[in-house]
Design an enzyme around this catalytic site. Structure first.
Site, short mmCIF file in Angstrom:
data_model
loop_
_atom_site.label_atom_id
_atom_site.label_comp_id
_atom_site.label_asym_id
_atom_site.label_seq_id
_atom_site.Cartn_x
_atom_site.Cartn_y
_atom_site.Cartn_z
N THR A 202 -0.25 4.47 0.94
CA THR A 202 -0.61 5.36 2.05
C THR A 202 0.11 5.01 3.33
O THR A 202 0.60 5.90 4.05
CB THR A 202 -2.13 5.33 2.28
OG1 THR A 202 -2.80 5.85 1.12
CG2 THR A 202 -2.52 6.16 3.49
N CYS B 7 -1.60 4.69 -5.63
CA CYS B 7 -2.41 3.90 -4.73
C CYS B 7 -2.50 2.53 -5.37
O CYS B 7 -2.76 2.42 -6.58
CB CYS B 7 -3.80 4.50 -4.53
SG CYS B 7 -4.88 3.47 -3.52
N THR C 92 0.86 -1.18 0.00
CA THR C 92 0.00 0.00 0.00
C THR C 92 0.90 1.23 0.00
O THR C 92 1.94 1.22 0.64
CB THR C 92 -0.92 0.04 1.23
OG1 THR C 92 -1.47 1.35 1.39
CG2 THR C 92 -0.17 -0.31 2.50
#
Length: 231
Positions: free
Chosen positions: A85, A197, A83
């Site tokens: 983030t 993302c 990921t």
């Protein structure tokens, strides 16, 4: 081949794509019936998402560190975080383990520089687009000028990730929204666009974009396999 430890589940939709890409690249590189040696630890995204909304990055760092320690105990020689983030807390992971950690921005930054890109657009969650942990690394390590969408476009990009892509919903209407956002970035001088993302790869393919696409999911998985092969 060494063993790649994957912290996944954010969301599982993109983690399954990681698994496919790791094995596909290993087969491409080694041929035959080769797979990538890997361990996958899937976290519960519900608690992760709640802590993100609450801004509790300390708790998130502890959750990621615990997952990384479990992977190392299981035999991982390298840890990756599936990921973008959650790389906001990558230092917590690095401090928790003795094996290497491969930051997702590094293969992307290296690929952009190799392609001669100097100014790049970034799509991702609101956290990735608005905080400096990602754009700062690209600037400091790779000299990249990173453009993010305006506020309305950021809201659309973020909403589609969490409300649709994380649930496996891939909508043509949302693809058109992303294409519009990419066109806006191109008009501002972006030479390429980062799919920053890991779910965006489910929605946007190279043929969908007016700009060259740099897919962090694919680049991260490929770099992990190259490290594991060790050539």
């Amino acid at each position: 081949m060494k063993t790649i430890g994957v912290i996944g589940g954010m969301s599982w939709e993109s983690s399954s794509e990681y698994y496919r890409l790791l094995n596909r690249h290993a087969k491409t590189r080694l041929g035959g019936h080769h797979n990538a040696r890997s361990l996958l630890l899937t976290v519960d995204f519900a608690s992760i998402e709640a802590n993100q909304r609450a801004g509790d990055w300390q708790a998130l760092g502890e959750q990621m560190a615990d997952a990384a320690r479990q992977l190392e105990r299981g035999g991982a020689d390298l840890v990756i975080l599936a990921t973008n983030t959650m790389h906001r807390v990558y230092e917590s992971i690095e401090q928790a383990i003795t094996v290497p950690f491969l930051h997702i921005a590094d293969p992307t930054g290296a690929a952009l520089r190799a392609a001669g890109v100097e100014r790049v657009g970034l799509l991702g969650t609101r956290y990735t687009m608005e905080q400096t942990f990602y754009t700062g690394r690209l600037r400091e390590r790779y000299g990249l000028d990173t453009l993010v969408p305006d506020d309305d476009d950021r809201a659309d990009v973020h909403r589609i990730i969490y409300d649709e892509l994380c649930h496996g919903n891939v909508e043509d209407a949302s693809r058109k929204v992303y294409q519009r956002v990419i066109e806006h970035l191109a008009a501002r001088g972006a030479q390429a666009v980062i799919l920053g993302c890991t779910e965006i790869t489910l929605l946007i393919k190279p043929e969908d974009s007016v700009l060259p696409v740099f897919d962090t999911t694919a680049l991260h998985a490929q770099a992990a396999v190259e490290w594991a092969i060790g050539e």
